[in-house]
Design a protein around this motif. Structure first.
Motif, PDB file in Angstrom:
ATOM      1  N   VAL A 234      25.729 -26.264   4.816  1.00 46.51           N
ATOM      2  CA  VAL A 234      25.253 -24.980   5.331  1.00 46.51           C
ATOM      3  C   VAL A 234      24.007 -25.232   6.153  1.00 46.51           C
ATOM      4  CG1 VAL A 234      24.331 -22.713   4.729  1.00 46.51           C
ATOM      5  CG2 VAL A 234      26.210 -23.693   3.400  1.00 46.51           C
ATOM      6  N   GLU A 235      24.040 -24.840   7.402  1.00 42.37           N
ATOM      7  CA  GLU A 235      22.890 -24.974   8.280  1.00 42.37           C
ATOM      8  C   GLU A 235      22.284 -23.598   8.536  1.00 42.37           C
ATOM      9  OE1 GLU A 235      23.347 -28.986  10.891  1.00 42.37           O
ATOM     10  OE2 GLU A 235      24.097 -27.127  11.795  1.00 42.37           O
ATOM     11  N   MET A 236      20.972 -23.521   8.397  1.00 39.14           N
ATOM     12  CA  MET A 236      20.253 -22.273   8.614  1.00 39.14           C
ATOM     13  C   MET A 236      19.240 -22.453   9.740  1.00 39.14           C
ATOM     14  SD  MET A 236      21.464 -20.123   6.372  1.00 39.14           S
ATOM     15  CE  MET A 236      20.216 -18.831   6.489  1.00 39.14           C
ATOM     16  N   PRO A 237      18.957 -21.392  10.488  1.00 31.37           N
ATOM     17  CA  PRO A 237      17.929 -21.485  11.533  1.00 31.37           C
ATOM     18  C   PRO A 237      16.564 -21.791  10.936  1.00 31.37           C
ATOM     19  CG  PRO A 237      19.283 -19.505  11.804  1.00 31.37           C
ATOM     20  CD  PRO A 237      19.631 -20.082  10.473  1.00 31.37           C
ATOM     21  N   ALA A 238      15.659 -22.305  11.755  1.00 31.14           N
ATOM     22  CA  ALA A 238      14.337 -22.688  11.274  1.00 31.14           C
ATOM     23  C   ALA A 238      13.572 -21.493  10.725  1.00 31.14           C
ATOM     24  CB  ALA A 238      13.546 -23.353  12.401  1.00 31.14           C
ATOM     25  N   ARG A 239      13.695 -20.340  11.372  1.00 30.74           N
ATOM     26  CA  ARG A 239      12.977 -19.144  10.935  1.00 30.74           C
ATOM     27  C   ARG A 239      13.901 -18.261  10.098  1.00 30.74           C
ATOM     28  NH1 ARG A 239       9.886 -17.133  16.345  1.00 30.74           N
ATOM     29  NH2 ARG A 239      11.970 -17.479  17.198  1.00 30.74           N
ATOM     30  N   SER A 240      14.234 -18.772   8.933  1.00 29.26           N
ATOM     31  CA  SER A 240      15.067 -18.041   7.986  1.00 29.26           C
ATOM     32  C   SER A 240      14.212 -17.492   6.859  1.00 29.26           C
ATOM     33  CB  SER A 240      16.164 -18.949   7.407  1.00 29.26           C
ATOM     34  OG  SER A 240      17.085 -19.342   8.396  1.00 29.26           O
ATOM     35  N   VAL A 241      14.787 -16.572   6.090  1.00 35.42           N
ATOM     36  CA  VAL A 241      14.153 -16.082   4.864  1.00 35.42           C
ATOM     37  C   VAL A 241      15.178 -16.177   3.748  1.00 35.42           C
ATOM     38  CG1 VAL A 241      12.558 -14.520   6.056  1.00 35.42           C
ATOM     39  CG2 VAL A 241      14.805 -13.666   5.313  1.00 35.42           C
ATOM     40  N   VAL A 242      14.686 -16.271   2.510  1.00 33.50           N
ATOM     41  CA  VAL A 242      15.543 -16.325   1.338  1.00 33.50           C
ATOM     42  C   VAL A 242      15.404 -15.010   0.584  1.00 33.50           C
ATOM     43  CG1 VAL A 242      16.043 -17.486  -0.851  1.00 33.50           C
ATOM     44  CG2 VAL A 242      15.345 -18.823   1.151  1.00 33.50           C
ATOM     45  N   VAL A 243      16.514 -14.316   0.384  1.00 32.06           N
ATOM     46  CA  VAL A 243      16.538 -13.092  -0.406  1.00 32.06           C
ATOM     47  C   VAL A 243      17.077 -13.431  -1.782  1.00 32.06           C
ATOM     48  CG1 VAL A 243      17.569 -10.800  -0.667  1.00 32.06           C
ATOM     49  CG2 VAL A 243      16.788 -11.566   1.578  1.00 32.06           C
ATOM     50  N   ALA A 244      16.251 -13.235  -2.809  1.00 34.95           N
ATOM     51  CA  ALA A 244      16.644 -13.527  -4.186  1.00 34.95           C
ATOM     52  C   ALA A 244      16.845 -12.211  -4.915  1.00 34.95           C
ATOM     53  CB  ALA A 244      15.587 -14.382  -4.878  1.00 34.95           C
ATOM     54  N   GLY A 245      18.097 -11.859  -5.156  1.00 37.61           N
ATOM     55  CA  GLY A 245      18.411 -10.640  -5.876  1.00 37.61           C
ATOM     56  C   GLY A 245      18.404 -10.857  -7.376  1.00 37.61           C
ATOM     57  N   ASP A 246      18.896  -9.884  -8.094  1.00 40.54           N
ATOM     58  CA  ASP A 246      18.930  -9.930  -9.542  1.00 40.54           C
ATOM     59  C   ASP A 246      19.636 -11.194 -10.033  1.00 40.54           C
ATOM     60  OD1 ASP A 246      18.650  -8.511 -12.190  1.00 40.54           O
ATOM     61  OD2 ASP A 246      20.825  -8.745 -12.120  1.00 40.54           O
ATOM     62  N   ALA A 247      18.984 -11.895 -10.988  1.00 41.88           N
ATOM     63  CA  ALA A 247      19.537 -13.087 -11.641  1.00 41.88           C
ATOM     64  C   ALA A 247      19.803 -14.233 -10.675  1.00 41.88           C
ATOM     65  CB  ALA A 247      20.811 -12.737 -12.408  1.00 41.88           C
ATOM     66  N   ALA A 248      19.064 -14.307  -9.564  1.00 43.06           N
ATOM     67  CA  ALA A 248      19.243 -15.414  -8.619  1.00 43.06           C
ATOM     68  C   ALA A 248      18.861 -16.749  -9.250  1.00 43.06           C
ATOM     69  CB  ALA A 248      18.416 -15.162  -7.364  1.00 43.06           C
ATOM     70  N   GLY A 249      17.844 -16.750 -10.092  1.00 38.43           N
ATOM     71  CA  GLY A 249      17.439 -17.974 -10.765  1.00 38.43           C
ATOM     72  C   GLY A 249      16.556 -18.865  -9.907  1.00 38.43           C
ATOM     73  N   GLY A 250      16.206 -20.017 -10.482  1.00 41.79           N
ATOM     74  CA  GLY A 250      15.257 -20.914  -9.837  1.00 41.79           C
ATOM     75  C   GLY A 250      15.752 -21.565  -8.561  1.00 41.79           C
ATOM     76  N   ARG A 251      17.051 -21.554  -8.325  1.00 43.28           N
ATOM     77  CA  ARG A 251      17.604 -22.171  -7.115  1.00 43.28           C
ATOM     78  C   ARG A 251      17.025 -21.531  -5.851  1.00 43.28           C
ATOM     79  NH1 ARG A 251      19.476 -26.386  -4.336  1.00 43.28           N
ATOM     80  NH2 ARG A 251      21.407 -26.039  -3.207  1.00 43.28           N
ATOM     81  N   ALA A 252      16.798 -20.216  -5.877  1.00 48.38           N
ATOM     82  CA  ALA A 252      16.264 -19.518  -4.707  1.00 48.38           C
ATOM     83  C   ALA A 252      14.866 -20.034  -4.369  1.00 48.38           C
ATOM     84  CB  ALA A 252      16.243 -18.019  -4.964  1.00 48.38           C
ATOM     85  N   ARG A 253      14.029 -20.176  -5.392  1.00 49.26           N
ATOM     86  CA  ARG A 253      12.672 -20.679  -5.154  1.00 49.26           C
ATOM     87  C   ARG A 253      12.720 -22.113  -4.631  1.00 49.26           C
ATOM     88  NH1 ARG A 253       7.765 -21.533  -9.631  1.00 49.26           N
ATOM     89  NH2 ARG A 253       6.583 -23.006  -8.343  1.00 49.26           N
ATOM     90  N   GLU A 254      13.568 -22.944  -5.204  1.00 49.49           N
ATOM     91  CA  GLU A 254      13.654 -24.338  -4.778  1.00 49.49           C
ATOM     92  C   GLU A 254      14.016 -24.446  -3.301  1.00 49.49           C
ATOM     93  OE1 GLU A 254      15.249 -25.850  -9.170  1.00 49.49           O
ATOM     94  OE2 GLU A 254      16.484 -26.078  -7.370  1.00 49.49           O
ATOM     95  N   LEU A 255      14.986 -23.661  -2.878  1.00 50.68           N
ATOM     96  CA  LEU A 255      15.423 -23.719  -1.481  1.00 50.68           C
ATOM     97  C   LEU A 255      14.329 -23.228  -0.536  1.00 50.68           C
ATOM     98  CD1 LEU A 255      19.100 -22.474  -1.874  1.00 50.68           C
ATOM     99  CD2 LEU A 255      18.365 -24.756  -1.164  1.00 50.68           C
ATOM    100  N   SER A 256      13.659 -22.154  -0.945  1.00 53.11           N
ATOM    101  CA  SER A 256      12.620 -21.621  -0.064  1.00 53.11           C
ATOM    102  C   SER A 256      11.461 -22.611   0.085  1.00 53.11           C
ATOM    103  CB  SER A 256      12.117 -20.273  -0.599  1.00 53.11           C
ATOM    104  OG  SER A 256      11.411 -20.442  -1.814  1.00 53.11           O
TER     105      SER A 256
END
Length: 360
Positions: A234-256
């Motif tokens: 999965v390739e994302m643009p340089a100026r992306s944001v991470v949306v962490a909804g309910d029960a997203a877990g620690g994976r969202a923080r790690e990626l951001s």
């Protein structure tokens, strides 16, 4: 003498000199076997609503709690009990455990009061075990007191439901049914956790003739492990944001943090911490800074705010939804679901991107 194995307990508990009633043995023995089977599949939290028809389960739960097998919370109101069990299950999920809590009710309209919690568990993909006592089949459709058609009462909201008729054998067949039920609740094979329903029918008498001494907890069954496919890059643009909804877990923080992307995390996401997390992201999404977003990576179930909903409905930027379930969130129909990605990579770098959000 402590009951150490179900096969050893059956002869001593079915002897006519000790019980005087085969039906009494059936209700007590089956309840004990059922609790044993659930504990062997990691059931640890139960919310119990006292009643008449669920008395066999109540006695078994009390003995199991005294033996240290599980913890029982007593609530008189079934609606309250349903939501308490849902909360216990959600807490387990956020702590990395997928085992559902159980809520136990008596027969009749008591069961219907669980429906709101069931719908919440279904929508959120939270494991939840509904263990409802019922009248025997011969009393169904007779207008007898507290006799409600409980079979299938929750409709399509459950991942699995089954009715155990009075006299259902307390043997390996019950073990198998419990295993199937818990696998459906946790999404062990479907990757789609949610509520499950076991409707257990009991005939009178409902009070055991002697106490149960459970002894040591049963050996925990190891669930089968699904083979996870290796997903695409999965390739994302340089100026992306991470949306962490309910029960997203620690994976969202790690990626951001790995890519320096702003983290827009709801309080129930389990990811609202760290150097990339933003507090007032809802306000920032209403500023011109949001116009510079080039891509959105979504984890969990975002439901909290209209600014995030508007962001996820944009058609001018890619919306990528990471999911391990066939029930991903994409209200606007513009998201691209990706299951178990092998790698997430940024196209290019913008070292000032995160700083701009923090400054704003």
């Amino acid at each position: 003498m402590p009951e150490t194995q179900p096969s050893e307990a059956q002869p001593s508990e079915t002897g006519p000199s000790e019980t005087g009633s085969a039906s009494e043995v059936e209700s007590a023995l089956r309840s004990r076997y059922l609790i044993r089977a659930l504990v062997s599949r990691r059931l640890r939290e139960v919310v119990y609503c006292p009643g008449s028809r669920d008395a066999p389960l109540g006695y078994a739960l009390a003995a199991a709690e005294q033996a240290g097998w599980l913890r029982v919370h007593v609530r008189l109101d079934e609606r309250t009990a349903g939501f308490m069990a849902l909360g216990l299950s959600r807490a387990a999920v956020l702590q990395g455990r997928s085992t559902p809590a159980a809520v136990v009710t008596t027969s009749g309209t008591a069961v219907a009061n669980l429906h709101p919690a069931v719908l919440e568990a279904d929508a959120a993909g939270v494991p939840l075990l509904l263990l409802t006592a019922d009248r025997p089949h011969e009393m169904w459709h007779t207008r007898a007191n507290q006799t409600t058609v409980q079979e299938g009462i929750f409709g399509s909201a459950t991942r699995f439901s089954a009715t155990l008729p009075a006299g259902y054998p307390a043997d390996s067949r019950l073990d198998g049914l419990v295993g199937r039920t818990m696998a459906a609740a946790t999404g062990e094979f479907s990757a789609d956790p949610g509520p499950v329903h076991l409707d257990v029918c009991f005939r009178d008498p409902l009070v055991p003739d002697r106490a149960w001494l459970p002894g040591q907890p049963p050996e925990v069954s190891t669930p089968a492990r699904r083979v996870e496919p290796v997903g695409p890059l999965v390739e994302m643009p340089a100026r992306s944001v991470v949306v962490a909804g309910d029960a997203a877990g620690g994976r969202a923080r790690e990626l951001s943090e790995e890519h320096g992307w702003p983290l827009l995390a709801e309080p129930s996401s389990g990811a609202r911490s760290g150097r990339t997390a933003l507090v007032d992201y809802q306000g920032l999404l209403s500023t011109s800074l949001a116009d510079d977003i080039e891509g959105v990576l979504v984890l969990g179930h975002p439901t909290l705010s209209r600014p995030v909903s508007r962001l996820l409905a944009r058609t001018d930027i890619p919306i990528t939804v990471i999911t391990d379930s066939p029930r991903w969130t994409d209200v606007a129909g513009v998201g691209r679901p990706v299951a178990a990605p092998g790698k997430i990579r940024a196209r290019g770098e913008d070292e000032s991107w995160l700083d701009r959000w923090h400054s704003a």
